[in-house]
Write an enzyme that holds these catalytic residues in place. Structure first.
Site, PDB file in Angstrom:
ATOM      1  N   CYS A   1       0.851  -1.195   0.000  1.00  0.00           N
ATOM      2  CA  CYS A   1       0.000   0.000   0.000  1.00  0.00           C
ATOM      3  C   CYS A   1       0.887   1.245   0.000  1.00  0.00           C
ATOM      4  O   CYS A   1       2.072   1.176   0.301  1.00  0.00           O
ATOM      5  CB  CYS A   1      -0.864   0.026   1.249  1.00  0.00           C
TER       6      CYS A   1
ATOM      7  N   ARG B   1       3.819   0.401  -6.637  1.00  0.00           N
ATOM      8  CA  ARG B   1       3.882  -0.542  -5.523  1.00  0.00           C
ATOM      9  C   ARG B   1       2.780  -1.590  -5.620  1.00  0.00           C
ATOM     10  O   ARG B   1       2.839  -2.606  -4.936  1.00  0.00           O
ATOM     11  CB  ARG B   1       3.763   0.213  -4.199  1.00  0.00           C
TER      12      ARG B   1
ATOM     13  N   TRP C   1      -3.701  -2.191  -1.134  1.00  0.00           N
ATOM     14  CA  TRP C   1      -3.551  -3.512  -1.750  1.00  0.00           C
ATOM     15  C   TRP C   1      -4.240  -4.471  -0.787  1.00  0.00           C
ATOM     16  O   TRP C   1      -3.787  -4.629   0.349  1.00  0.00           O
ATOM     17  CB  TRP C   1      -2.068  -3.829  -1.892  1.00  0.00           C
TER      18      TRP C   1
ATOM     19  N   ASN D   1      -0.737   1.501   6.421  1.00  0.00           N
ATOM     20  CA  ASN D   1      -0.028   0.408   5.741  1.00  0.00           C
ATOM     21  C   ASN D   1       0.360  -0.605   6.800  1.00  0.00           C
ATOM     22  O   ASN D   1       0.755  -0.219   7.906  1.00  0.00           O
ATOM     23  CB  ASN D   1       1.268   0.899   5.094  1.00  0.00           C
ATOM     24  N   GLY D   2       0.330  -1.883   6.462  1.00  0.00           N
ATOM     25  CA  GLY D   2       0.747  -2.912   7.423  1.00  0.00           C
ATOM     26  C   GLY D   2      -0.436  -3.773   7.827  1.00  0.00           C
ATOM     27  O   GLY D   2      -1.500  -3.728   7.201  1.00  0.00           O
TER      28      GLY D   2
ATOM     29  N   GLU E   1      16.116 -17.359 -11.586  1.00  0.00           N
ATOM     30  CA  GLU E   1      15.750 -15.961 -11.805  1.00  0.00           C
ATOM     31  C   GLU E   1      15.032 -15.786 -13.158  1.00  0.00           C
ATOM     32  O   GLU E   1      14.056 -15.033 -13.247  1.00  0.00           O
ATOM     33  CB  GLU E   1      17.007 -15.078 -11.726  1.00  0.00           C
TER      34      GLU E   1
ATOM     35  N   LYS F   1      11.274 -14.266 -13.476  1.00  0.00           N
ATOM     36  CA  LYS F   1      10.977 -13.067 -14.267  1.00  0.00           C
ATOM     37  C   LYS F   1       9.852 -13.353 -15.252  1.00  0.00           C
ATOM     38  O   LYS F   1       8.933 -12.574 -15.379  1.00  0.00           O
ATOM     39  CB  LYS F   1      12.254 -12.653 -15.021  1.00  0.00           C
TER      40      LYS F   1
ATOM     41  N   GLU G   1       6.323 -13.917 -13.434  1.00  0.00           N
ATOM     42  CA  GLU G   1       5.668 -12.795 -12.760  1.00  0.00           C
ATOM     43  C   GLU G   1       5.120 -11.751 -13.732  1.00  0.00           C
ATOM     44  O   GLU G   1       4.127 -11.106 -13.428  1.00  0.00           O
ATOM     45  CB  GLU G   1       6.556 -12.157 -11.684  1.00  0.00           C
TER      46      GLU G   1
ATOM     47  N   HIS H   1      15.147 -36.055 -12.791  1.00  0.00           N
ATOM     48  CA  HIS H   1      14.531 -36.552 -11.556  1.00  0.00           C
ATOM     49  C   HIS H   1      13.060 -36.186 -11.457  1.00  0.00           C
ATOM     50  O   HIS H   1      12.509 -36.130 -10.362  1.00  0.00           O
ATOM     51  CB  HIS H   1      15.308 -36.032 -10.347  1.00  0.00           C
TER      52      HIS H   1
ATOM     53  N   LYS I   1       5.547  -4.014  -5.211  1.00  0.00           N
ATOM     54  CA  LYS I   1       6.985  -3.781  -5.346  1.00  0.00           C
ATOM     55  C   LYS I   1       7.710  -4.144  -4.066  1.00  0.00           C
ATOM     56  O   LYS I   1       8.809  -4.681  -4.092  1.00  0.00           O
ATOM     57  CB  LYS I   1       7.234  -2.304  -5.710  1.00  0.00           C
TER      58      LYS I   1
HETATM   59  O1  M6R Z   1      13.024  -5.313  -2.147  1.00  0.00           O
HETATM   60  P1  M6R Z   1      13.520  -6.722  -2.050  1.00  0.00           P
HETATM   61  O2  M6R Z   1      14.730  -6.966  -2.853  1.00  0.00           O
HETATM   62  O3  M6R Z   1      13.669  -7.190  -0.629  1.00  0.00           O
HETATM   63  O4  M6R Z   1      12.332  -7.586  -2.683  1.00  0.00           O
HETATM   64  C1  M6R Z   1      12.391  -8.977  -2.679  1.00  0.00           C
HETATM   65  C2  M6R Z   1      11.341  -9.564  -3.586  1.00  0.00           C
HETATM   66  O5  M6R Z   1      10.057  -9.212  -3.144  1.00  0.00           O
HETATM   67  C3  M6R Z   1      11.505  -9.121  -5.044  1.00  0.00           C
HETATM   68  O6  M6R Z   1      12.771  -9.413  -5.534  1.00  0.00           O
HETATM   69  C4  M6R Z   1      10.452  -9.818  -5.925  1.00  0.00           C
HETATM   70  O7  M6R Z   1      10.689 -11.187  -5.987  1.00  0.00           O
HETATM   71  C5  M6R Z   1      10.424  -9.196  -7.310  1.00  0.00           C
HETATM   72  N1  M6R Z   1       9.060  -9.047  -7.768  1.00  0.00           N
HETATM   73  C6  M6R Z   1      11.129 -10.003  -8.328  1.00  0.00           C
HETATM   74  O8  M6R Z   1      11.096  -9.426  -9.598  1.00  0.00           O
END
Ligand code: M6R
Length: 615
Positions: A2, A27, A81, A107-108, A488, A492, A495, A511, A610
Site C-alpha cells: 500500500c 507498488r 492492496w 499500511n501494514g 531468476e 521473471k 511474474e 529426476h 513492489k
Molecule cells: O526489495 P527486495 O529486494 O527485498 O524484494 C524482494 C522480492 O520481493 C523481489 O525481488 C520480488 O521477488 C520481485 N518481484 C522479483 O522481480
C-alpha cells in the site's frame, strides 16, 4: 504494497496528493482514496474508490465543483492492496472514526484487530469495513482528549502488528500525525510545506531533504514544523537524509515501461555501483560503509545470507563467491525461513541481508534476529535510508537508482556485482593472492560493457519472444553459476507474462520434470562457455529427444552447442563468475518481450507489489 501520502502547506493538497499517489502506483494497489481537512474545522471530506487512481480522479471531479476544492490545504491519500477484505469502496482507505472527526490511512497489518474490534463494538462503535485498519480510527476517537499526538500514541500502544499510519482531524486543521512500526514513513522537509509518504518517490519532486521515522516514532507535522517523539512523548532526533536522485530518474524517459527502462539502465547502474570501489592495484574492493577492517573480516568464519525473490537469487550467486573466492562456509536462506528456523549464529557469523527496497518484512525480521543473536549484520540495499539499510548498521548501497517496475532487474545485476566486491574484500584477507585479486577486479571493471553488449541483442531476443509468446509452460535449466540464473529467469517470466515457468538445476531434469517435456514446452538452456556447459549440453540432447524446443543462452562464437538448440541468444565472453549478469539480462529481455506481446501490464503485474512489507 500500500502507499501513503500526506500534505500540509499553502497549496491545494488534492493535486499534490493525487500526484503522490500516482508516484506510488508502482507498488501495486487495488483501491485508492483521499481525506481532506477544511481549514475552518468543518467536517473531513473523504473520497475513495475501488480501482485505479484515474477512477479516484473522476470521483473527486464529481465530488467537487468549481473552485471549492482550493480550500483544502491539508490532506492524506492512500493506495490499498487488499489483505483484510476485498478491494471495495468500504474497505478503501482513508477510514473515518465514528464521529467523523478523525481520518486515518494505514499500511501494514494489525494482528490483534479482531479483539480490538470486538471490544469497540461492545462500546457502541460500528464498523463499515472488513479491514483491520478501521479499528485505528475508532481507537483514536476513543483515546482523544484534546491532543491528537497523544491520541495516536495511546492508540498505537494498543496495536500489535505492523503499521505506518497518517492521521488528520477536523479539530486540528493544520496538523498531520504519523506513526511507524515496521512499515516505512518518510517526511520531506520543504519551505512552508511538509509532505509525508511511505516512499520517497512521492516526495522527491518537492524536496531532497527527507527524514525517515524509526519504529516507535510519532511525527507531528505542520506546514512549517516537524516534531518527532517516542510513544512516551520523549523528543527524538532523526538524521536528515539527502536523496541523490530526482524525478527524472523515476519517469519512463521515453520507454514504454519502467521495466524496459531499468533493463537498459543496467550498464549505467553497474558503472555507478563499481565506481571508486575497485582497487585494481591492490587487487581488492574498497567498501568503506562495511566498516570492517581486514582483521575484522579475517575473523568471520561463517556467512548467512537472507533475502527474498530476486534478491535471494542474487544471494545464491553470492554464496558461490564467498565459497569460491574466500573459502568461507556460506548458507543462503529465504529470509522467511531464516526467521522461522533457529539459525546457528555466533559472534563471528556475518549475516548479509539483501533487499532492493530495504523494506521487505521477512528480510528485516532476519536482520533483527541476527542482531539479537549477536551476529555482524551487513545490508545490501538500493534504497538509501531504508529500514534494512539503517537497521543493519553497516552495509553497501547498490547505487542503481530507483527501481520502479515490480519486476526487479537492475537490482539483481547490481546486487551480484556488489556481492562479488564484498567477497573479494573478504578473500583478500585470506588466501586469495594479489594477482588473482587483480584479475577479478579487472573482470568486474568490464561489467558495464558486458551489459551493453547483451542489450544490443534485443532485436534478436524480440524475434525469439514472438516465436514462443503463446507457450503455456517454460523450463529454465543451468548448472553452477547458471543454477540461480535459471531460477531468476523463470521468476521473471512467470511474474510478468503469467506463463508457468520453472527453473531447475539441469541435473534435476531427469529426476521428475523431464516427464513434462513436449514440443510445446520450451526449455531455456543456460550454456555460456563455462566448464559446466558440457554437462548441460547433454541435458539439451534430452530435450531434443523429447521435441522440446531449446532456446540456448550461449557465448558469442561458441560452436560446441551447434545442433542442440532451436534458437540462440548470444552473450559476450566473460569470466565464469560474472556469467549470471549477462545471462540474466538476456532472460529479462526475453521475459519482457514475451509479456509485451501477450499484452500484460508489465510494470504492475496482478497480485504483486513492489515491496512486501508484510510477512
Ligand atoms: O526489495 P527486495 O529486494 O527485498 O524484494 C524482494 C522480492 O520481493 C523481489 O525481488 C520480488 O521477488 C520481485 N518481484 C522479483 O522481480
Amino acid at each position: 504494497m500500500c502507499g501513503i501520502i500526506g500534505y500540509t502547506g499553502a497549496k491545494n493538497s488534492i493535486n499534490i496528493i493525487l500526484s503522490g499517489l500516482h508516484r506510488l502506483e508502482y507498488r501495486g494497489y487495488d483501491s485508492a482514496g483521499i481525506a481532506l481537512c477544511p481549514k475552518n474545522g468543518e467536517k473531513l471530506v473523504v473520497v475513495k474508490t475501488p480501482g485505479k487512481i484515474i477512477d479516484l480522479e473522476n470521483s473527486i471531479q464529481k465530488a467537487f465543483t468549481g473552485t471549492e476544492n482550493r480550500n483544502y490545504t491539508l490532506g492524506i491519500g492512500h493506495t490499498r492492496w487488499a489483505t483484510h477484505g476485498a478491494p471495495t469502496l468500504a474497505n478503501a482507505h482513508p477510514h473515518l472514526s465514528r464521529n467523523g472527526q478523525f481520518a486515518i490511512a494505514h499500511n501494514g497489518i494489525i494482528e490483534n484487530y479482531e479483539e480490538l474490534k470486538a471490544r469497540l463494538i461492545k462500546q457502541g462503535y460500528s464498523f463499515v469495513s472488513e479491514t483491520d485498519s478501521e479499528v485505528i480510527a475508532h481507537l483514536i476517537e476513543e483515546c482523544y482528549e484534546g491532543d491528537l499526538r497523544g491520541a495516536v500514541a495511546a492508540t498505537v500502544e494498543k496495536l500489535d502488528g505492523a503499521y505506518g499510519i497518517v492521521v488528520i482531524s477536523s479539530k486540528h486543521p493544520d496538523t498531520i500525525v504519523a506513526a511507524r512500526k515496521g512499515s516505512p514513513i518518510a517526511v520531506g522537509i520543504c519551505d512552508g510545506e511538509t509532505i509525508i509518504a511511505s516512499d520517497v518517490s512521492a516526495i522527491v519532486n518537492y524536496t531532497k531533504k527527507v527524514i525517515f521515522l524509526n519504529d516507535g516514532d510519532i511525527l507531528t507535522a505542520t506546514s512549517d514544523n516537524v516534531d518527532i517523539t517516542s510513544v512516551k512523548n520523549i523528543p527524538v532526533s532523526r538524521e536528515m537524509t539527502h536523496i541523490d536522485w530526482d524525478i527524472h530518474d523515476i519517469e519512463k524517459g521515453g520507454y514504454e515501461h519502467f521495466m524496459l527502462k531499468e533493463i537498459h539502465e543496467q550498464p549505467l547502474a553497474l558503472a555507478n555501483g563499481i565506481r571508486g570501489r575497485l582497487l585494481e592495484n591492490e587487487g581488492t574492493a574498497k567498501l568503506n560503509s562495511m566498516q570492517m577492517d581486514p582483521h575484522h573480516m579475517a575473523r568471520i568464519d561463517r556467512i548467512e545470507i537472507a533475502a527474498c525473490g530476486t534478491s535471494y537469487h542474487a544471494g545464491m550467486v553470492g554464496k558461490y563467491y564467498f565459497e569460491d573466492f574466500a573459502s568461507i562456509s556460506t548458507e543462503i536462506q529465504q529470509a522467511a525461513e531464516f526467521r522461522d528456523r533457529n539459525p546457528i549464529i555466533h559472534r563471528d557469523t556475518c549475516l548479509i541481508a539483501i533487499s532492493q527496497s530495504g523494506e521487505t518484512a521477512d528480510t528485516l525480521a532476519a536482520v533483527r534476529e541476527a542482531h539479537q543473536k549477536g551476529a555482524i549484520v551487513l545490508g545490501i540495499c538500493n534504497v538509501v535510508g531504508s529500514t534494512i539499510a539503517r537497521e543493519s548498521g553497516r552495509g553497501v548501497y547498490l547505487h542503481a537508482g530507483p527501481e520502479i517496475s515490480v519486476a526487479s532487474t537492475k537490482a539483481f545485476t547490481s546486487q551480484v556485482s556488489v556481492l562479488a566486491m564484498i567477497a573479494i574484500a573478504f578473500a583478500r584477507t585470506r588466501r586469495l593472492s594479489i594477482t588473482a585479486g587483480r584479475e577479478v577486479i579487472h573482470q568486474l571493471s568490464k561489467l558495464p560493457e558486458i551489459a551493453e553488449n547483451v542489450i544490443a541483442q534485443e532485436p534478436v531476443i524480440k524475434k525469439i519472444a514472438e516465436k514462443y509468446a503463446e507457450a503455456r509452460d517454460f523450463f529454465y535449466i543451468g548448472r553452477g553459476y547458471m543454477y540461480p540464473a535459471a531460477l531468476e529467469g523463470a521468476l521473471k517470466l512467470k511474474e510478468i507474462s503469467y506463463i508457468h515457468a520453472e527453473g531447475y538445476h539441469a541435473a534435476e531434469l531427469k529426476h521428475g520434470p523431464i516427464a513434462l517435456l513436449a514440443k510445446n514446452v520450451p526449455v531455456v538452456a543456460l550454456v555460456p562457455n563455462v566448464p559446466a556447459k558440457i554437462k548441460t549440453m547433454s541435458n539439451m540432447l534430452e530435450c531434443n529427444a523429447r521435441h522440446a524446443p531449446v532456446i540456448a543462452i550461449a557465448t558469442e562464437g561458441d560452436k560446441d552447442i551447434n545442433g542442440l538448440y532451436d534458437d540462440v541468444i548470444r552473450i559476450p565472453p566473460c569470466a565464469e563468475f560474472l556469467s549470471p549478469i549477462p545471462v540474466v539480462i538476456a532472460e529479462q529481455l526475453l521475459a519482457y518481450h514475451i509479456a509485451r506481446i501477450r499484452g500484460c501490464p508489465i510494470d504492475q503485474p496482478r497480485n504483486l507489489a513492489k515491496s512486501v512489507t508484510v510477512e
